[in-house]
Structures are given as structure tokens and as C-alpha cells.
Design a protein around this motif. Sequence first.
Motif, PDB file in Angstrom:
ATOM      1  N   GLU A  68      42.524   6.182  48.553  1.00 32.32           N
ATOM      2  CA  GLU A  68      41.256   6.467  47.984  1.00 32.32           C
ATOM      3  C   GLU A  68      41.051   5.370  47.087  1.00 32.32           C
ATOM      4  OE1 GLU A  68      41.297  10.612  46.300  1.00 32.32           O
ATOM      5  OE2 GLU A  68      41.975  11.485  47.810  1.00 32.32           O
ATOM      6  N   PHE A  69      39.730   5.018  46.800  1.00 32.67           N
ATOM      7  CA  PHE A  69      39.528   3.788  46.107  1.00 32.67           C
ATOM      8  C   PHE A  69      38.061   3.893  45.507  1.00 32.67           C
ATOM      9  CE2 PHE A  69      38.805  -0.752  45.272  1.00 32.67           C
ATOM     10  CZ  PHE A  69      39.884  -1.161  44.687  1.00 32.67           C
ATOM     11  N   GLY A  70      37.851   4.774  44.389  1.00 41.12           N
ATOM     12  CA  GLY A  70      36.649   5.221  44.026  1.00 41.12           C
ATOM     13  C   GLY A  70      35.932   5.752  45.054  1.00 41.12           C
ATOM     14  N   GLY A  71      34.698   5.525  45.486  1.00 42.92           N
ATOM     15  CA  GLY A  71      33.969   6.068  46.529  1.00 42.92           C
ATOM     16  C   GLY A  71      34.190   5.634  47.850  1.00 42.92           C
ATOM     17  N   LEU A  72      35.150   4.581  47.920  1.00 42.93           N
ATOM     18  CA  LEU A  72      35.566   3.742  49.070  1.00 42.93           C
ATOM     19  C   LEU A  72      37.033   4.204  49.476  1.00 42.93           C
ATOM     20  CD1 LEU A  72      34.539   0.369  47.906  1.00 42.93           C
ATOM     21  CD2 LEU A  72      33.235   1.798  49.198  1.00 42.93           C
ATOM     22  N   THR A  73      37.148   3.808  50.754  1.00 43.74           N
ATOM     23  CA  THR A  73      38.548   3.922  51.269  1.00 43.74           C
ATOM     24  C   THR A  73      38.934   2.457  51.376  1.00 43.74           C
ATOM     25  OG1 THR A  73      38.199   5.754  52.508  1.00 43.74           O
ATOM     26  CG2 THR A  73      40.053   4.594  53.154  1.00 43.74           C
ATOM     27  N   LEU A  74      40.213   2.051  50.845  1.00 39.66           N
ATOM     28  CA  LEU A  74      40.856   0.824  50.923  1.00 39.66           C
ATOM     29  C   LEU A  74      41.962   1.090  52.035  1.00 39.66           C
ATOM     30  CD1 LEU A  74      41.796  -1.926  50.012  1.00 39.66           C
ATOM     31  CD2 LEU A  74      43.396  -1.065  48.333  1.00 39.66           C
ATOM     32  N   TRP A  75      42.042   0.186  52.992  1.00 37.21           N
ATOM     33  CA  TRP A  75      42.803   0.391  53.909  1.00 37.21           C
ATOM     34  C   TRP A  75      43.808  -0.828  53.925  1.00 37.21           C
ATOM     35  CZ3 TRP A  75      43.015   4.388  57.287  1.00 37.21           C
ATOM     36  CH2 TRP A  75      41.998   5.462  57.247  1.00 37.21           C
ATOM     37  N   VAL A 134      50.212   1.219  41.589  1.00 33.11           N
ATOM     38  CA  VAL A 134      48.871   1.545  41.169  1.00 33.11           C
ATOM     39  C   VAL A 134      48.734   2.915  41.177  1.00 33.11           C
ATOM     40  CG1 VAL A 134      46.262   0.916  41.720  1.00 33.11           C
ATOM     41  CG2 VAL A 134      48.004  -0.670  42.255  1.00 33.11           C
ATOM     42  N   GLY A 135      49.025   3.859  42.036  1.00 29.80           N
ATOM     43  CA  GLY A 135      49.077   5.322  41.825  1.00 29.80           C
ATOM     44  C   GLY A 135      47.633   5.774  42.716  1.00 29.80           C
ATOM     45  N   LEU A 136      47.376   4.764  43.665  1.00 25.87           N
ATOM     46  CA  LEU A 136      45.950   5.204  44.375  1.00 25.87           C
ATOM     47  C   LEU A 136      46.413   6.668  45.427  1.00 25.87           C
ATOM     48  CD1 LEU A 136      44.371   2.088  45.400  1.00 25.87           C
ATOM     49  CD2 LEU A 136      43.738   3.660  43.597  1.00 25.87           C
ATOM     50  N   PRO A 137      45.878   7.698  45.489  1.00 22.34           N
ATOM     51  CA  PRO A 137      46.046   8.800  46.351  1.00 22.34           C
ATOM     52  C   PRO A 137      46.000   8.200  47.866  1.00 22.34           C
ATOM     53  CG  PRO A 137      44.435   9.440  44.697  1.00 22.34           C
ATOM     54  CD  PRO A 137      44.716   7.861  44.746  1.00 22.34           C
ATOM     55  N   MET A 153      19.960  -2.657  54.353  1.00 20.21           N
ATOM     56  CA  MET A 153      21.468  -2.820  54.389  1.00 20.21           C
ATOM     57  C   MET A 153      21.899  -2.383  53.260  1.00 20.21           C
ATOM     58  SD  MET A 153      23.171  -6.314  55.576  1.00 20.21           S
ATOM     59  CE  MET A 153      21.943  -6.745  56.601  1.00 20.21           C
ATOM     60  N   GLU A 154      23.112  -1.659  53.191  1.00 15.70           N
ATOM     61  CA  GLU A 154      24.031  -0.979  51.905  1.00 15.70           C
ATOM     62  C   GLU A 154      25.308  -1.337  52.183  1.00 15.70           C
ATOM     63  OE1 GLU A 154      24.255   3.530  52.488  1.00 15.70           O
ATOM     64  OE2 GLU A 154      22.218   2.887  52.443  1.00 15.70           O
ATOM     65  N   ALA A 155      25.972  -1.240  51.211  1.00 14.75           N
ATOM     66  CA  ALA A 155      27.486  -1.348  51.065  1.00 14.75           C
ATOM     67  C   ALA A 155      28.113  -0.071  52.002  1.00 14.75           C
ATOM     68  CB  ALA A 155      28.098  -1.353  49.694  1.00 14.75           C
ATOM     69  N   GLY A 156      29.224  -0.335  52.900  1.00 14.52           N
ATOM     70  CA  GLY A 156      30.002   0.629  53.368  1.00 14.52           C
ATOM     71  C   GLY A 156      30.741   1.497  52.522  1.00 14.52           C
ATOM     72  N   LYS A 157      31.677   2.077  53.362  1.00 16.12           N
ATOM     73  CA  LYS A 157      32.844   2.841  52.514  1.00 16.12           C
ATOM     74  C   LYS A 157      33.920   2.624  52.578  1.00 16.12           C
ATOM     75  CE  LYS A 157      29.483   6.909  53.073  1.00 16.12           C
ATOM     76  NZ  LYS A 157      29.164   7.930  53.894  1.00 16.12           N
ATOM     77  N   ASN A 158      34.379   1.465  53.498  1.00 15.40           N
ATOM     78  CA  ASN A 158      35.516   0.800  53.738  1.00 15.40           C
ATOM     79  C   ASN A 158      35.738  -0.561  53.482  1.00 15.40           C
ATOM     80  OD1 ASN A 158      36.696   3.164  55.344  1.00 15.40           O
ATOM     81  ND2 ASN A 158      34.834   2.850  56.242  1.00 15.40           N
ATOM     82  N   ILE A 159      36.846  -0.912  52.904  1.00 19.35           N
ATOM     83  CA  ILE A 159      37.414  -2.316  52.693  1.00 19.35           C
ATOM     84  C   ILE A 159      38.946  -2.374  53.203  1.00 19.35           C
ATOM     85  CG2 ILE A 159      38.048  -4.120  50.979  1.00 19.35           C
ATOM     86  CD1 ILE A 159      36.203  -2.717  48.809  1.00 19.35           C
TER      87      ILE A 159
END
Length: 112
Positions: free
Chosen positions: A42-49, A27-30, A1-7
Motif C-alpha cells: 500500500e502506497f497512499g492510494g497506489l500499489t507499489l510493486w 519504511v513500514g508499508l503494509p 488520460m489520468e494516473a493509474g494505481k500501480n508503480i
Amino acid sequence: MEAGKNIALKVPLHRWEETVAFYRDKVGLPVASELKNSTGFEFGGLTLWIDRVAHQSQVDVWIELFDDDPDAALSRLGSPNRDELEPLTEVTGHWTSDPAGTVILLRKERMG
């Protein structure tokens, strides 16, 4: 099991626009994606929804975990099956939650 790419932040209707503006303008997130009821950043290597949810009265945080066998992983975790939360289309997996109630999308990662 590993962390996904979305929060996902599930946000009440009356707080959605100002929450999106906060992450975009202050915050200035793209912006990575814009849908009718959701904006992804874009939130580092993740996507913040930031998801607009009509029936929410407070903010919930939902996370994602990947596993090659979501059915077996759900059993190993001993977590409840919460597939009634949202339809899973084009996804192999389950909605579940941790003991504190944090919603988890436990799914097989799409390759390619």
C-alpha cells in the motif's frame, strides 16, 4: 488520460529480498499482495510493486496511465509500442515509454 494505481520497481534477483524487506520492515508499508515474483505494498492510494526480474542488472521504475482508448492515446503520445516487454493478460492497452525510457502501461481501467 489520468494516473493509474500501480508503480512497479523492476529489481534484479540479487537485490529483490533486501528491497522487499526495506519497504516492509524499515519504511513500514503494509503488504497488499504477495505473488511468486512480486510483492505489492500500500502506497497512499497506489500499489507499489517490487518485482523480481531475472534479466535485470539495475532497477527500473514502471508506471501506469489510464485512458478510455489506449490505441488512440498511444497515437496521441507519439510513443513507441513496446508490447514485447511483458504479456498483457486481461488488460486492454499497450506498453510504451516516455522519451527518457520510463516504461508506461497505458491501459483502459477495469470497472467494478
